[in-house]
Design a protein around this motif. Structure first.
Motif, PDB file in Angstrom:
ATOM      1  N   PHE A  25       0.826  -1.205   0.000  1.00 47.97           N
ATOM      2  CA  PHE A  25       0.000   0.000   0.000  1.00 47.97           C
ATOM      3  C   PHE A  25       0.864   1.260   0.000  1.00 47.97           C
ATOM      4  O   PHE A  25       0.550   2.245  -0.671  1.00 47.97           O
ATOM      5  N   PHE A  26       1.959   1.227   0.742  1.00 49.45           N
ATOM      6  CA  PHE A  26       2.872   2.378   0.749  1.00 49.45           C
ATOM      7  C   PHE A  26       3.474   2.607  -0.643  1.00 49.45           C
ATOM      8  O   PHE A  26       3.614   3.755  -1.085  1.00 49.45           O
ATOM      9  N   ALA A  27       3.827   1.540  -1.314  1.00 51.74           N
ATOM     10  CA  ALA A  27       4.404   1.663  -2.655  1.00 51.74           C
ATOM     11  C   ALA A  27       3.397   2.265  -3.634  1.00 51.74           C
ATOM     12  O   ALA A  27       3.738   3.150  -4.424  1.00 51.74           O
ATOM     13  N   ARG A  28       2.156   1.797  -3.567  1.00 49.12           N
ATOM     14  CA  ARG A  28       1.121   2.347  -4.453  1.00 49.12           C
ATOM     15  C   ARG A  28       0.856   3.818  -4.143  1.00 49.12           C
ATOM     16  O   ARG A  28       0.719   4.644  -5.043  1.00 49.12           O
ATOM     17  N   ALA A  29       0.812   4.146  -2.853  1.00 48.40           N
ATOM     18  CA  ALA A  29       0.604   5.542  -2.449  1.00 48.40           C
ATOM     19  C   ALA A  29       1.776   6.402  -2.918  1.00 48.40           C
ATOM     20  O   ALA A  29       1.585   7.505  -3.442  1.00 48.40           O
ATOM     21  N   GLY A  30       2.986   5.890  -2.748  1.00 50.16           N
ATOM     22  CA  GLY A  30       4.173   6.638  -3.174  1.00 50.16           C
ATOM     23  C   GLY A  30       4.166   6.925  -4.664  1.00 50.16           C
ATOM     24  O   GLY A  30       4.503   8.031  -5.099  1.00 50.16           O
ATOM     25  N   THR A  31       3.750   5.952  -5.461  1.00 50.74           N
ATOM     26  CA  THR A  31       3.675   6.148  -6.911  1.00 50.74           C
ATOM     27  C   THR A  31       2.699   7.267  -7.255  1.00 50.74           C
ATOM     28  O   THR A  31       2.993   8.127  -8.093  1.00 50.74           O
ATOM     29  N   LEU A  32       1.558   7.272  -6.597  1.00 52.04           N
ATOM     30  CA  LEU A  32       0.564   8.323  -6.852  1.00 52.04           C
ATOM     31  C   LEU A  32       1.053   9.692  -6.400  1.00 52.04           C
ATOM     32  O   LEU A  32       0.829  10.699  -7.079  1.00 52.04           O
ATOM     33  N   TYR A  33       1.733   9.739  -5.249  1.00 52.27           N
ATOM     34  CA  TYR A  33       2.292  11.009  -4.772  1.00 52.27           C
ATOM     35  C   TYR A  33       3.313  11.564  -5.769  1.00 52.27           C
ATOM     36  O   TYR A  33       3.316  12.755  -6.079  1.00 52.27           O
ATOM     37  N   VAL A  34       4.170  10.701  -6.274  1.00 52.48           N
ATOM     38  CA  VAL A  34       5.197  11.144  -7.227  1.00 52.48           C
ATOM     39  C   VAL A  34       4.557  11.658  -8.508  1.00 52.48           C
ATOM     40  O   VAL A  34       4.957  12.694  -9.048  1.00 52.48           O
ATOM     41  N   LYS A  35       3.534  10.958  -9.001  1.00 49.00           N
ATOM     42  CA  LYS A  35       2.841  11.422 -10.211  1.00 49.00           C
ATOM     43  C   LYS A  35       2.222  12.795  -9.988  1.00 49.00           C
ATOM     44  O   LYS A  35       2.305  13.671 -10.847  1.00 49.00           O
ATOM     45  N   ARG A  36       1.599  12.971  -8.843  1.00 49.17           N
ATOM     46  CA  ARG A  36       0.954  14.253  -8.550  1.00 49.17           C
ATOM     47  C   ARG A  36       1.990  15.371  -8.420  1.00 49.17           C
ATOM     48  O   ARG A  36       1.784  16.478  -8.927  1.00 49.17           O
ATOM     49  N   LEU A  37       3.074  15.097  -7.756  1.00 51.09           N
ATOM     50  CA  LEU A  37       4.133  16.108  -7.628  1.00 51.09           C
ATOM     51  C   LEU A  37       4.717  16.473  -8.989  1.00 51.09           C
ATOM     52  O   LEU A  37       5.034  17.634  -9.246  1.00 51.09           O
ATOM     53  N   ALA A  38       4.849  15.494  -9.876  1.00 47.76           N
ATOM     54  CA  ALA A  38       5.354  15.770 -11.221  1.00 47.76           C
ATOM     55  C   ALA A  38       4.384  16.678 -11.978  1.00 47.76           C
ATOM     56  O   ALA A  38       4.807  17.589 -12.700  1.00 47.76           O
ATOM     57  N   GLN A  39       3.084  16.451 -11.808  1.00 49.18           N
ATOM     58  CA  GLN A  39       2.089  17.307 -12.456  1.00 49.18           C
ATOM     59  C   GLN A  39       2.178  18.736 -11.928  1.00 49.18           C
ATOM     60  O   GLN A  39       2.137  19.698 -12.704  1.00 49.18           O
ATOM     61  N   ILE A  40       2.302  18.871 -10.621  1.00 49.93           N
ATOM     62  CA  ILE A  40       2.404  20.196 -10.013  1.00 49.93           C
ATOM     63  C   ILE A  40       3.664  20.911 -10.495  1.00 49.93           C
ATOM     64  O   ILE A  40       3.630  22.091 -10.848  1.00 49.93           O
ATOM     65  N   ALA A  41       4.774  20.197 -10.533  1.00 49.64           N
ATOM     66  CA  ALA A  41       6.039  20.798 -10.982  1.00 49.64           C
ATOM     67  C   ALA A  41       5.945  21.238 -12.440  1.00 49.64           C
ATOM     68  O   ALA A  41       6.434  22.311 -12.803  1.00 49.64           O
ATOM     69  N   ALA A  42       5.299  20.431 -13.280  1.00 49.38           N
ATOM     70  CA  ALA A  42       5.150  20.783 -14.690  1.00 49.38           C
ATOM     71  C   ALA A  42       4.312  22.052 -14.849  1.00 49.38           C
ATOM     72  O   ALA A  42       4.647  22.927 -15.656  1.00 49.38           O
ATOM     73  N   LYS A  43       3.245  22.173 -14.069  1.00 53.03           N
ATOM     74  CA  LYS A  43       2.405  23.378 -14.136  1.00 53.03           C
ATOM     75  C   LYS A  43       3.174  24.604 -13.670  1.00 53.03           C
ATOM     76  O   LYS A  43       3.073  25.673 -14.268  1.00 53.03           O
ATOM     77  N   ARG A  44       3.944  24.454 -12.600  1.00 54.26           N
ATOM     78  CA  ARG A  44       4.733  25.592 -12.097  1.00 54.26           C
ATOM     79  C   ARG A  44       5.788  26.017 -13.107  1.00 54.26           C
ATOM     80  O   ARG A  44       6.027  27.210 -13.308  1.00 54.26           O
ATOM     81  N   LEU A  45       6.409  25.050 -13.752  1.00 50.84           N
ATOM     82  CA  LEU A  45       7.405  25.364 -14.768  1.00 50.84           C
ATOM     83  C   LEU A  45       6.753  26.093 -15.935  1.00 50.84           C
ATOM     84  O   LEU A  45       7.302  27.071 -16.446  1.00 50.84           O
ATOM     85  N   GLN A  46       5.579  25.647 -16.324  1.00 51.93           N
ATOM     86  CA  GLN A  46       4.845  26.295 -17.409  1.00 51.93           C
ATOM     87  C   GLN A  46       4.523  27.742 -17.042  1.00 51.93           C
ATOM     88  O   GLN A  46       4.704  28.651 -17.855  1.00 51.93           O
ATOM     89  N   ARG A  47       4.053  27.976 -15.811  1.00 50.72           N
ATOM     90  CA  ARG A  47       3.742  29.341 -15.370  1.00 50.72           C
ATOM     91  C   ARG A  47       4.995  30.194 -15.310  1.00 50.72           C
ATOM     92  O   ARG A  47       4.975  31.373 -15.658  1.00 50.72           O
ATOM     93  N   THR A  48       6.104  29.603 -14.878  1.00 43.85           N
ATOM     94  CA  THR A  48       7.359  30.344 -14.807  1.00 43.85           C
ATOM     95  C   THR A  48       7.810  30.766 -16.201  1.00 43.85           C
ATOM     96  O   THR A  48       8.221  31.910 -16.412  1.00 43.85           O
TER      97      THR A  48
END
Length: 86
Positions: A25-48
């Motif tokens: 369960f931790f591994a599955r949660a970690g995968t989802l957290y990483v995907k979400r953080l990557a999406q957030i980082a991509a949006k911030r980079l786009q805004r920058t």
């Protein structure tokens, strides 16, 4: 949201000593957290990048106005030039 639920389930399994289930369960949660953080980082980079582009446009426009003002009013920048007042 799903990641936090998976983490909670993992915490529960960990609490009752089911470590192998918890790790899954931790591994599955970690995968989802990483995907979400990557999406957030991509949006911030786009805004920058968009902000940088707008800043360059304003900077270029400011330079254009500055050069236009100097060429449109020759002598105004010269300290020896006097402007008659009527």
């Amino acid at each position: 949201m799903q990641a936090s639920i998976l983490k909670t389930v993992g915490d529960t399994y960990m609490g009752i000593g089911e470590y192998s289930k918890a790790v899954n369960f931790f591994a599955r949660a970690g995968t989802l957290y990483v995907k979400r953080l990557a999406q957030i980082a991509a949006k911030r980079l786009q805004r920058t990048k968009a902000s940088r582009s707008r800043y360059k446009q304003v900077e270029n426009f400011s330079r254009l106005l500055s050069s236009w003002n100097r060429s449109a009013t020759p002598g105004l920048n010269n300290s020896e030039t006097t402007i008659p007042i009527h």
